[in-house]
Design a protein around this motif. Sequence first.
Motif, PDB file in Angstrom:
ATOM      1  N   GLY A   1       3.521  10.350  -6.954  1.00 14.91           N
ATOM      2  CA  GLY A   1       4.493  10.768  -7.971  1.00 14.91           C
ATOM      3  C   GLY A   1       3.826  11.050  -9.302  1.00 14.91           C
ATOM      4  N   CYS A   2       2.877  10.204  -9.674  1.00 12.34           N
ATOM      5  CA  CYS A   2       2.146  10.422 -10.938  1.00 12.34           C
ATOM      6  C   CYS A   2       1.348  11.719 -10.895  1.00 12.34           C
ATOM      7  CB  CYS A   2       1.222   9.247 -11.229  1.00 12.34           C
ATOM      8  SG  CYS A   2       2.075   7.736 -11.686  1.00 12.34           S
ATOM      9  N   ILE A   3       0.679  11.963  -9.791  1.00 12.71           N
ATOM     10  CA  ILE A   3      -0.097  13.200  -9.658  1.00 12.71           C
ATOM     11  C   ILE A   3       0.815  14.413  -9.706  1.00 12.71           C
ATOM     12  CG2 ILE A   3      -1.520  14.538  -8.037  1.00 12.71           C
ATOM     13  CD1 ILE A   3      -2.835  11.844  -7.251  1.00 12.71           C
TER      14      ILE A   3
ATOM     15  N   ASN B   1       0.822  -1.205   0.000  1.00 17.08           N
ATOM     16  CA  ASN B   1       0.000   0.000   0.000  1.00 17.08           C
ATOM     17  C   ASN B   1       0.857   1.257   0.000  1.00 17.08           C
ATOM     18  OD1 ASN B   1      -2.356  -1.448  -0.051  1.00 17.08           O
ATOM     19  ND2 ASN B   1      -2.691  -1.353   2.164  1.00 17.08           N
ATOM     20  N   LEU B   2       1.918   1.271   0.785  1.00 15.66           N
ATOM     21  CA  LEU B   2       2.813   2.429   0.829  1.00 15.66           C
ATOM     22  C   LEU B   2       3.441   2.668  -0.546  1.00 15.66           C
ATOM     23  CD1 LEU B   2       4.220   4.646   2.437  1.00 15.66           C
ATOM     24  CD2 LEU B   2       5.999   2.982   2.994  1.00 15.66           C
ATOM     25  N   PHE B   3       3.871   1.588  -1.200  1.00 13.71           N
ATOM     26  CA  PHE B   3       4.449   1.709  -2.542  1.00 13.71           C
ATOM     27  C   PHE B   3       3.430   2.292  -3.517  1.00 13.71           C
ATOM     28  CE2 PHE B   3       5.099  -0.190  -6.768  1.00 13.71           C
ATOM     29  CZ  PHE B   3       6.306   0.408  -7.080  1.00 13.71           C
ATOM     30  N   LEU B   4       2.189   1.827  -3.456  1.00 10.82           N
ATOM     31  CA  LEU B   4       1.149   2.336  -4.352  1.00 10.82           C
ATOM     32  C   LEU B   4       0.855   3.809  -4.079  1.00 10.82           C
ATOM     33  CD1 LEU B   4      -1.329  -0.675  -4.528  1.00 10.82           C
ATOM     34  CD2 LEU B   4       0.230   0.133  -6.298  1.00 10.82           C
ATOM     35  N   TYR B   5       0.833   4.212  -2.800  1.00  5.65           N
ATOM     36  CA  TYR B   5       0.604   5.620  -2.467  1.00  5.65           C
ATOM     37  C   TYR B   5       1.731   6.516  -2.977  1.00  5.65           C
ATOM     38  CZ  TYR B   5      -3.155   4.074   0.610  1.00  5.65           C
ATOM     39  OH  TYR B   5      -4.302   3.525   1.108  1.00  5.65           O
ATOM     40  N   VAL B   6       2.958   6.064  -2.846  1.00  7.81           N
ATOM     41  CA  VAL B   6       4.103   6.835  -3.342  1.00  7.81           C
ATOM     42  C   VAL B   6       4.050   6.919  -4.862  1.00  7.81           C
ATOM     43  CG1 VAL B   6       6.618   6.832  -3.570  1.00  7.81           C
ATOM     44  CG2 VAL B   6       5.567   6.345  -1.348  1.00  7.81           C
ATOM     45  N   LEU B   7       3.724   5.805  -5.510  1.00 11.88           N
ATOM     46  CA  LEU B   7       3.620   5.786  -6.974  1.00 11.88           C
ATOM     47  C   LEU B   7       2.493   6.708  -7.451  1.00 11.88           C
ATOM     48  CD1 LEU B   7       4.751   4.461  -9.543  1.00 11.88           C
ATOM     49  CD2 LEU B   7       3.002   2.710  -9.290  1.00 11.88           C
ATOM     50  N   LEU B   8       1.347   6.646  -6.804  1.00 11.69           N
ATOM     51  CA  LEU B   8       0.220   7.505  -7.169  1.00 11.69           C
ATOM     52  C   LEU B   8       0.550   8.974  -6.920  1.00 11.69           C
ATOM     53  CD1 LEU B   8      -2.718   7.680  -8.115  1.00 11.69           C
ATOM     54  CD2 LEU B   8      -3.400   7.458  -5.716  1.00 11.69           C
TER      55      LEU B   8
END
Length: 124
Positions: free
Chosen positions: A18-20, A9-16
């Motif tokens: 960064g994309c934003i 979940n932390l990885f997905l939040y960081v990835l999201l």
Amino acid sequence: MSEEENSHNLFLYVLLGGCILVILSSFYFFYFKKKFDFIIETNCNPETETCFHRDCTNPDDCPPNGFSNYNKYYLRASDFKACGINEDCTEACANGKIKCSKIECTENDLLDGNCVSPINLKTN
């Protein structure tokens, strides 16, 4: 939740996040600041100046402006609004209303037939 699920979940939040961030910064620089250049074409008279040339005998090979003889200029996208409704920047560049950098024909362009000059017209 297990520790493995939390790390995913932390990885997905960081990835999201960064994309934003990338999308917002791109939108800011390209839409508001207009930090890029345009290459525009203006009408050119090959009897008085060296011009870029394209064959417009087939209308599908020409852009909507229909110029077979034209000049090319670089200008900042933020200055493009000064060109007017018809998007013809000829007067704005000539009057110094906006800063335009003319792209000159090279010797190779002349030899390849991509440019015509008054001298070439007189010798033909």
